[in-house]
Design an enzyme around this catalytic site. Structure first.
Site, PDB file in Angstrom:
ATOM      1  N   HIS A   3       0.838  -1.185   0.000  1.00 31.42           N
ATOM      2  CA  HIS A   3       0.000   0.000   0.000  1.00 31.42           C
ATOM      3  C   HIS A   3       0.879   1.244   0.000  1.00 31.42           C
ATOM      4  O   HIS A   3       1.860   1.297   0.735  1.00 31.42           O
ATOM      5  CB  HIS A   3      -0.862  -0.006   1.260  1.00 31.42           C
ATOM      6  CG  HIS A   3      -1.928   1.016   1.197  1.00 31.42           C
ATOM      7  ND1 HIS A   3      -1.675   2.344   1.426  1.00 31.42           N
ATOM      8  CD2 HIS A   3      -3.235   0.924   0.890  1.00 31.42           C
ATOM      9  CE1 HIS A   3      -2.795   3.007   1.259  1.00 31.42           C
ATOM     10  NE2 HIS A   3      -3.754   2.183   0.939  1.00 31.42           N
TER      11      HIS A   3
ATOM     12  N   TYR B  40      -7.578  10.367   5.194  1.00 35.51           N
ATOM     13  CA  TYR B  40      -7.513  11.226   6.373  1.00 35.51           C
ATOM     14  C   TYR B  40      -8.418  12.422   6.120  1.00 35.51           C
ATOM     15  O   TYR B  40      -8.121  13.238   5.230  1.00 35.51           O
ATOM     16  CB  TYR B  40      -6.091  11.744   6.595  1.00 35.51           C
ATOM     17  CG  TYR B  40      -5.064  10.686   6.955  1.00 35.51           C
ATOM     18  CD1 TYR B  40      -5.177   9.966   8.133  1.00 35.51           C
ATOM     19  CD2 TYR B  40      -3.966  10.447   6.133  1.00 35.51           C
ATOM     20  CE1 TYR B  40      -4.225   9.015   8.484  1.00 35.51           C
ATOM     21  CE2 TYR B  40      -3.010   9.502   6.476  1.00 35.51           C
ATOM     22  CZ  TYR B  40      -3.144   8.790   7.652  1.00 35.51           C
ATOM     23  OH  TYR B  40      -2.212   7.849   7.998  1.00 35.51           O
TER      24      TYR B  40
ATOM     25  N   PRO C  79      -1.781   5.905  18.012  1.00 33.28           N
ATOM     26  CA  PRO C  79      -1.831   5.117  16.776  1.00 33.28           C
ATOM     27  C   PRO C  79      -1.939   5.934  15.488  1.00 33.28           C
ATOM     28  O   PRO C  79      -1.985   5.363  14.415  1.00 33.28           O
ATOM     29  CB  PRO C  79      -3.073   4.244  16.966  1.00 33.28           C
ATOM     30  CG  PRO C  79      -3.918   4.962  17.932  1.00 33.28           C
ATOM     31  CD  PRO C  79      -3.006   5.774  18.805  1.00 33.28           C
TER      32      PRO C  79
ATOM     33  N   LYS D 234       2.820   3.432  14.190  1.00 35.55           N
ATOM     34  CA  LYS D 234       4.226   3.093  14.467  1.00 35.55           C
ATOM     35  C   LYS D 234       4.386   2.012  15.539  1.00 35.55           C
ATOM     36  O   LYS D 234       5.449   1.408  15.647  1.00 35.55           O
ATOM     37  CB  LYS D 234       4.990   4.331  14.954  1.00 35.55           C
ATOM     38  CG  LYS D 234       5.042   5.485  13.973  1.00 35.55           C
ATOM     39  CD  LYS D 234       5.969   5.192  12.842  1.00 35.55           C
ATOM     40  CE  LYS D 234       6.119   6.380  11.910  1.00 35.55           C
ATOM     41  NZ  LYS D 234       6.370   5.986  10.532  1.00 35.55           N
TER      42      LYS D 234
ATOM     43  N   TYR E  37       6.664   8.792   7.297  1.00 36.31           N
ATOM     44  CA  TYR E  37       5.382   8.102   7.368  1.00 36.31           C
ATOM     45  C   TYR E  37       5.574   6.589   7.253  1.00 36.31           C
ATOM     46  O   TYR E  37       4.982   5.818   7.988  1.00 36.31           O
ATOM     47  CB  TYR E  37       4.499   8.611   6.222  1.00 36.31           C
ATOM     48  CG  TYR E  37       3.087   8.094   6.205  1.00 36.31           C
ATOM     49  CD1 TYR E  37       2.213   8.361   7.254  1.00 36.31           C
ATOM     50  CD2 TYR E  37       2.613   7.361   5.117  1.00 36.31           C
ATOM     51  CE1 TYR E  37       0.916   7.894   7.222  1.00 36.31           C
ATOM     52  CE2 TYR E  37       1.316   6.902   5.080  1.00 36.31           C
ATOM     53  CZ  TYR E  37       0.470   7.164   6.133  1.00 36.31           C
ATOM     54  OH  TYR E  37      -0.815   6.721   6.092  1.00 36.31           O
TER      55      TYR E  37
END
Ligand code: RFL
Length: 408
Positions: A88, A218, A310, A314, A405
């Site tokens: 992804h 997001y 979260p 990570k 990221y």
């Protein structure tokens, strides 16, 4: 603690059992430690509070960084994720100023995530470990770690039948999460806590519904954040920012979907594929990092070592990274009498933990309604929009984002 050459010492008396390394917790951290030790012939045991069924089905993380996959590859623990996981690399931001997409595999270090549900990874790790002859004691709750500052640490437990028991060892790997016995057993002043409450709460939802977008979504909205993350072809994770203390069951399924539609701007960008909500978790965003990650013979890894919110996905990735470092250092100490890896363990982990915390904090501020007072909120809102504009328009900002990221 001085390190001595490895000897195997199983005792199975009712009073006390033993293993050279006692691993607390069968999550990603504990099971990576245990697999690596078992593969190197180190005598170890995993003590786990939950039932096998609970351990293999607890849904949490899903996004594995490229470095995590490399670690699992290195140790032959990645067949399942290569067979069933999906790569992804795109995230989409939706704001009042429109939407934009970032293909982070074409930015920064050019890396991707592998989407593989945490429960599937944990299940694979258990299968590898048990196949290799590893010992797990389920429904065995660690109560406390004793004498960690000596050569003879031990762990008191509540056995499945409710009776007290004790495990003796040479090292204890505390991988039992933020509320586990490892953290609780640290004496006052032995480690320092670096804590932050981010004043953000997510209602984490697992829906029996196919993903609605081909990207991580997001959505920044005046009513709060909403997120979309694929898990499998028929399961999707959604997140809704909500007031702290909201009971997870407070919202009906219809209200949840209507709120997701609104915040994800479904009218403008396309409908969400609805389905039954099969899991709800309330997650208060908190960070809590310990320094050092060691007290004598007790070493901390995963959420026990440092809690990270979260938002940046990570936690499980840091857990795997720390677990590899710890297992290799324990092996050196037990087989070659070389303690240098154990001595360096905490500092080596913390150089990874703090950049992850920093990025996670940055992302929290990018995505959420300001937690500040009403008076300060408009100012923070303008800063957030400026940050989002920079991410939309500046290639160097996008490279910076991509590197952090997907990296750990
Ligand atoms: P875990 O997974 O909590 O495992 C700890 C284990 O210890 C057991 N235990 C005990 N056993 C014996 N005695 C005791 N006294 C015990 N106390 C506890 C527990 O039963 C359990 O089996 O810790 P570990 O191994 O450190 O792994 C950490 C990760 O689970 C965590 O960081 C991630 O799930 C965080 N996270 C994410 N991380 C990512 O890298 N990518 C993601 O996409 C991602 N998404 C998430 C997340 C966490 C979430 N929640 C629920 C906080 C999404 C969510 C919603």
């Amino acid at each position: 603690m001085t390190s001595r050459p490895h000897t195997s010492r199983h005792h199975t008396t009712a009073a006390a059992e033993s293993a050279d390394v006692i691993v607390l917790g069968a999550g990603p951290a504990g099971l990576v430690v245990a697999n690596l030790l078992q593969a190197r012939g180190i005598d170890c045991v995993v003590l786990e509070r939950a039932t096998p069924d609970r351990v293999r089905t607890r849904a949490r993380a899903g996004f594995l960084a490229a470095n995590t996959v490399r670690i699992l590859d290195r140790h032959g623990l990645s067949d399942g994720l290569h067979r069933h996981g999906r790569t992804h690399s795109v995230c989409e931001f939706r704001t009042d100023d429109g939407r934009f997409r970032l293909d982070y595999s074409a930015l920064g270090l050019g890396e991707r995530h592998t989407v593989y549900p945490q429960q599937a990874l944990v299940s694979d790790l258990l299968t590898y470990y048990v196949k290799a002859g590893g010992r797990v004691r389920y429904e065995t709750e660690a109560l406390a770690v004793h004498d960690a500052d000596s050569d003879t640490p031990s762990v008191s437990v509540r056995a499945p039948d409710g009776r007290p028991g004790r495990w003796r060892g040479r090292y204890v790997a505390g991988c039992d999460g933020r509320h586990g016995a490892a953290r609780r057993s640290l004496p006052e002043g032995a480690v320092r806590h670096y804590r932050r409450d981010h004043h953000v709460t997510w209602l984490g939802l697992l829906a029996e519904a196919p993903p609605s977008m081909d990207a991580v979504g997001y959505a920044v909205h005046a009513r709060g954040f909403a997120g979309h993350m694929a898990r499998t072809s028929d399961i999707t994770r959604y997140y809704l920012q909500c007031e702290r203390g909201t009971p997870p069951g407070a919202w009906s399924e219809d209200r949840i979907w209507d709120e997701l539609d609104l915040r994800m701007r479904a009218e403008e960008y396309g409908p969400l594929r609805r389905g039954r909500i099969v899991q709800r978790d309330l997650v208060d965003f908190e960070s809590d990092v310990l320094e050092p990650l060691r007290h004598g013979a007790l070493f901390l890894a995963g959420d026990a070592a440092g809690l990270i919110s979260p938002s940046a996905a990570k936690g499980a990735n840091l857990a795997v990274l720390e677990a590899e470092l710890l297992a290799l250092a324990l092996t050196d100490a037990l087989t070659g009498g070389d303690p240098t890896g154990l001595d360096a363990y905490s500092a080596r982990c913390l150089t990874r933990v703090w950049p992850a915390q920093e990025f996670s904090h940055w992302l929290i501020e990018l995505l959420h309604r300001s937690p500040g007072t009403d008076h300060e909120a408009p100012f923070h809102d303008r800063l957030r929009r400026a940050r989002m504009t920079a991410l939309r328009t500046s290639r160097s900002q996008q490279d910076w984002f991509a590197e952090r990221y997907v990296g750990v």
